[in-house]
Design an enzyme around this catalytic site. Structure first.
Site, PDB file in Angstrom:
ATOM      1  CE  LYS A 278      -3.102  -2.733   2.879  1.00 38.56           C
ATOM      2  NZ  LYS A 278      -2.337  -3.437   3.926  1.00 38.56           N
TER       3      LYS A 278
ATOM      4  CG  HIS B  90      -2.394   2.253   3.864  1.00 35.18           C
ATOM      5  ND1 HIS B  90      -1.249   1.718   4.384  1.00 35.18           N
ATOM      6  CD2 HIS B  90      -3.395   1.765   4.633  1.00 35.18           C
ATOM      7  CE1 HIS B  90      -1.550   0.953   5.418  1.00 35.18           C
ATOM      8  NE2 HIS B  90      -2.855   0.964   5.583  1.00 35.18           N
TER       9      HIS B  90
HETATM   10  N1  LIG Z   1      -5.871  -1.072   5.083  1.00 37.32           N
HETATM   11  C1  LIG Z   1      -5.801  -0.733   6.342  1.00 37.32           C
HETATM   12  O1  LIG Z   1      -5.908   0.452   6.711  1.00 37.32           O
HETATM   13  C2  LIG Z   1      -5.607  -1.798   7.366  1.00 37.32           C
HETATM   14  C3  LIG Z   1      -5.858  -1.521   8.719  1.00 37.32           C
HETATM   15  C4  LIG Z   1      -5.696  -2.548   9.644  1.00 37.32           C
HETATM   16  C5  LIG Z   1      -5.265  -3.798   9.234  1.00 37.32           C
HETATM   17  N2  LIG Z   1      -4.986  -4.036   7.908  1.00 37.32           N
HETATM   18  C6  LIG Z   1      -4.537  -5.386   7.443  1.00 37.32           C
HETATM   19  O2  LIG Z   1      -5.450  -6.355   7.913  1.00 37.32           O
HETATM   20  C7  LIG Z   1      -4.763  -7.358   8.660  1.00 37.32           C
HETATM   21  C8  LIG Z   1      -5.657  -7.948   9.724  1.00 37.32           C
HETATM   22  O3  LIG Z   1      -6.110  -6.981  10.628  1.00 37.32           O
HETATM   23  P1  LIG Z   1      -5.583  -6.883  12.127  1.00 37.32           P
HETATM   24  O4  LIG Z   1      -4.281  -7.562  12.225  1.00 37.32           O
HETATM   25  O5  LIG Z   1      -5.632  -5.477  12.545  1.00 37.32           O
HETATM   26  O6  LIG Z   1      -6.716  -7.640  12.958  1.00 37.32           O
HETATM   27  P2  LIG Z   1      -7.319  -9.131  12.987  1.00 37.32           P
HETATM   28  O7  LIG Z   1      -6.717  -9.976  11.941  1.00 37.32           O
HETATM   29  O8  LIG Z   1      -8.803  -8.972  13.037  1.00 37.32           O
HETATM   30  O9  LIG Z   1      -6.888  -9.629  14.428  1.00 37.32           O
HETATM   31  C9  LIG Z   1      -5.559  -9.902  14.751  1.00 37.32           C
HETATM   32  C10 LIG Z   1      -5.529 -10.332  16.217  1.00 37.32           C
HETATM   33  O10 LIG Z   1      -6.255 -11.560  16.350  1.00 37.32           O
HETATM   34  C11 LIG Z   1      -5.440 -12.556  16.981  1.00 37.32           C
HETATM   35  N3  LIG Z   1      -5.817 -13.823  16.336  1.00 37.32           N
HETATM   36  C12 LIG Z   1      -5.504 -14.237  15.075  1.00 37.32           C
HETATM   37  N4  LIG Z   1      -6.076 -15.424  14.818  1.00 37.32           N
HETATM   38  C13 LIG Z   1      -6.755 -15.786  15.940  1.00 37.32           C
HETATM   39  C14 LIG Z   1      -7.538 -16.908  16.288  1.00 37.32           C
HETATM   40  N5  LIG Z   1      -7.742 -17.911  15.437  1.00 37.32           N
HETATM   41  N6  LIG Z   1      -8.074 -16.942  17.537  1.00 37.32           N
HETATM   42  C15 LIG Z   1      -7.887 -15.930  18.412  1.00 37.32           C
HETATM   43  N7  LIG Z   1      -7.145 -14.842  18.136  1.00 37.32           N
HETATM   44  C16 LIG Z   1      -6.590 -14.763  16.905  1.00 37.32           C
HETATM   45  C17 LIG Z   1      -4.020 -12.114  16.711  1.00 37.32           C
HETATM   46  O11 LIG Z   1      -3.164 -12.499  17.762  1.00 37.32           O
HETATM   47  P3  LIG Z   1      -1.842 -13.415  17.510  1.00 37.32           P
HETATM   48  O12 LIG Z   1      -1.035 -12.761  16.456  1.00 37.32           O
HETATM   49  O13 LIG Z   1      -1.224 -13.413  18.845  1.00 37.32           O
HETATM   50  O14 LIG Z   1      -2.370 -14.753  17.099  1.00 37.32           O
HETATM   51  C18 LIG Z   1      -4.145 -10.590  16.720  1.00 37.32           C
HETATM   52  O15 LIG Z   1      -4.099 -10.093  18.040  1.00 37.32           O
HETATM   53  C19 LIG Z   1      -3.547  -6.586   9.187  1.00 37.32           C
HETATM   54  O16 LIG Z   1      -2.549  -7.449   9.680  1.00 37.32           O
HETATM   55  C20 LIG Z   1      -3.161  -5.802   7.973  1.00 37.32           C
HETATM   56  O17 LIG Z   1      -2.478  -6.622   7.036  1.00 37.32           O
HETATM   57  C21 LIG Z   1      -5.178  -3.056   6.982  1.00 37.32           C
END
Ligand SMILES: NC(=O)c1ccc[n+]([C@@H]2O[C@H](COP(=O)([O-])OP(=O)(O)OC[C@H]3O[C@@H](n4cnc5c(N)ncnc54)[C@H](OP(=O)(O)O)[C@@H]3O)[C@@H](O)[C@H]2O)c1
Length: 331
Positions: free
Chosen positions: A100, A133
């Site tokens: 992004k 982004h």
């Molecule tokens: N475009 C944007 O503005 C934007 C903004 C935010 C995010 N993103 C992208 O979206 C991706 C995902 O969003 P996110 O990382 O913010 O949130 P998410 O994927 O909704 O949640 C991640 C959290 O969930 C935990 N987790 C993962 N799998 C799990 C499971 N099976 N059971 C219980 N807990 C679990 C992880 O902990 P552990 O790692 O400890 O397992 C972490 O704390 C980001 O990594 C990024 O690539 C983009």
């Protein structure tokens, strides 16, 4: 009959190479994006951990990695990928890599530069998907990627989303990205781009989970042939969402976890998901979502949990004229 078909799919999934069973979403330009990818925001700052996680993700069948310049992890991912390509574990062309363009690179001529920076760090000669982004432009050249003004709000500059989009089209024409899209754009900003664009954005990456169902914006995107990727698809796996009684009931009934139910609800809406985890068991858990089906009733119950509860608000940019969340959630 229905149960037999589902069981057969499950058996096939477990006995064959998982990657054969990861469905894709068809993009308007004819390309395909794997419906599940690995989110990498704040995944790790340790090279060994990054290499381990990406290797494990590939073993479990992930072929799609979501990163961004601002995550400051592209070098780590690049080194991990380089090792994977050297070992012939998988080929570059078999992976789908998204990055992004950050807010300090919104002038038309800066967009190509931003993409080249990411590609360099990732060690690839093209991106499968490059996204703007945010629709927000910040001052560049201050030494900070999140410059602040005297009021401690982001130091914004006035660049239209259309200008930035022209830079994205330039990068596409140079072959830097096979597909281009946006992230965090509302319906008005998408409309502006659709009017002026030589190329339509193929995707809008937005926050979607059971507490922010985004029905109106998803419908708007789909009616304009723009696919949707859900970020924070697990609602950041807060205690509140993981213990939600509606979700836990559906999970128990399907012999699945709440995380798997949340992801399944999204993919049944044809929404791409990019859950982030660095844990081996969760990498496996999160991709093991292709052997069950939520009923219409279960889908509806999950929709009923919506409370327009946004996790990512970027309120430091609330004064920016392009702040995307200033119009109602429905758009
Ligand atoms: N475009 C944007 O503005 C934007 C903004 C935010 C995010 N993103 C992208 O979206 C991706 C995902 O969003 P996110 O990382 O913010 O949130 P998410 O994927 O909704 O949640 C991640 C959290 O969930 C935990 N987790 C993962 N799998 C799990 C499971 N099976 N059971 C219980 N807990 C679990 C992880 O902990 P552990 O790692 O400890 O397992 C972490 O704390 C980001 O990594 C990024 O690539 C983009």
């Amino acid at each position: 009959m229905y149960q037999i078909v589902i069981t057969l799919i499950a058996v096939l999934y477990q006995t064959c190479d998982a990657t054969n069973y990861i469905p894709s979403v068809n993009l308007v330009n004819g390309k395909k994006i794997p419906i599940i990818g690995l989110g990498t925001y704040a995944l790790t700052s340790d090279q060994n951990v990054m290499t381990k996680v990406i290797n494990e993700a590939i073993d479990f069948g992930y072929r799609h990695i979501d990163t961004a310049y601002i995550y400051e992890n592209e070098e780590l991912i690049g080194r991990a990928l380089n090792e994977i390509f050297q070992n012939n574990k998988t080929k570059r062309d078999d992976l789908f890599i998204t990055s992004k363009v950050w807010n300090t690179y919104h002038k038309r001529e800066q967009v190509v530069e931003a993409m080249k920076l990411s590609m360099n760090m990732l060690g690839v000669d093209y991106l499968d998907l490059a996204l703007v982004h945010w629709p927000l432009a910040y001052r560049s050249g201050t030494g900070s990627l999140r410059p602040l003004n005297a009021n401690n709000m982001t130091d914004d500059i006035n660049i239209s989303v259309v200008e930035t989009w022209k830079g994205m089209e330039d990068a596409y024409k140079l072959g830097l990205a096979k597909s281009i899209g946006v992230s965090n754009f509302n319906s008005q900003q998408l409309t502006l781009i659709l009017k002026e664009a030589f190329l339509k954005p193929v995707i809008n990456q937005i926050e979607v989970h059971p507490y922010l169902s985004q029905e109106k914006l998803v419908e708007f995107c789909k009616s304009n042939s723009i696919s949707v990727t859900a970020y924070c698809p697990l609602g950041k796996a807060t205690k509140e969402i993981l213990n939600d009684p509606v979700l836990t009931d559906i999970a128990t009934n399907n012999n699945k976890t709440v995380a798997q139910v949340m992801l399944r609800w999204l993919i049944q809406r044809d929404i791409v998901v990019i859950p982030k985890t660095s844990k081996t068991n969760r990498l496996s858990e999160n991709i093991n979502i292709f052997d069950f089906q939520l009923t219409d009733e279960e889908m509806k119950s999950i929709f009923s949990l919506n409370k327009n509860q946004r996790i990512i608000t970027s309120t430091l940019s609330a004064n920016n004229p392009n702040y995307p969340f200033a119009i109602p959630y429905r758009r």
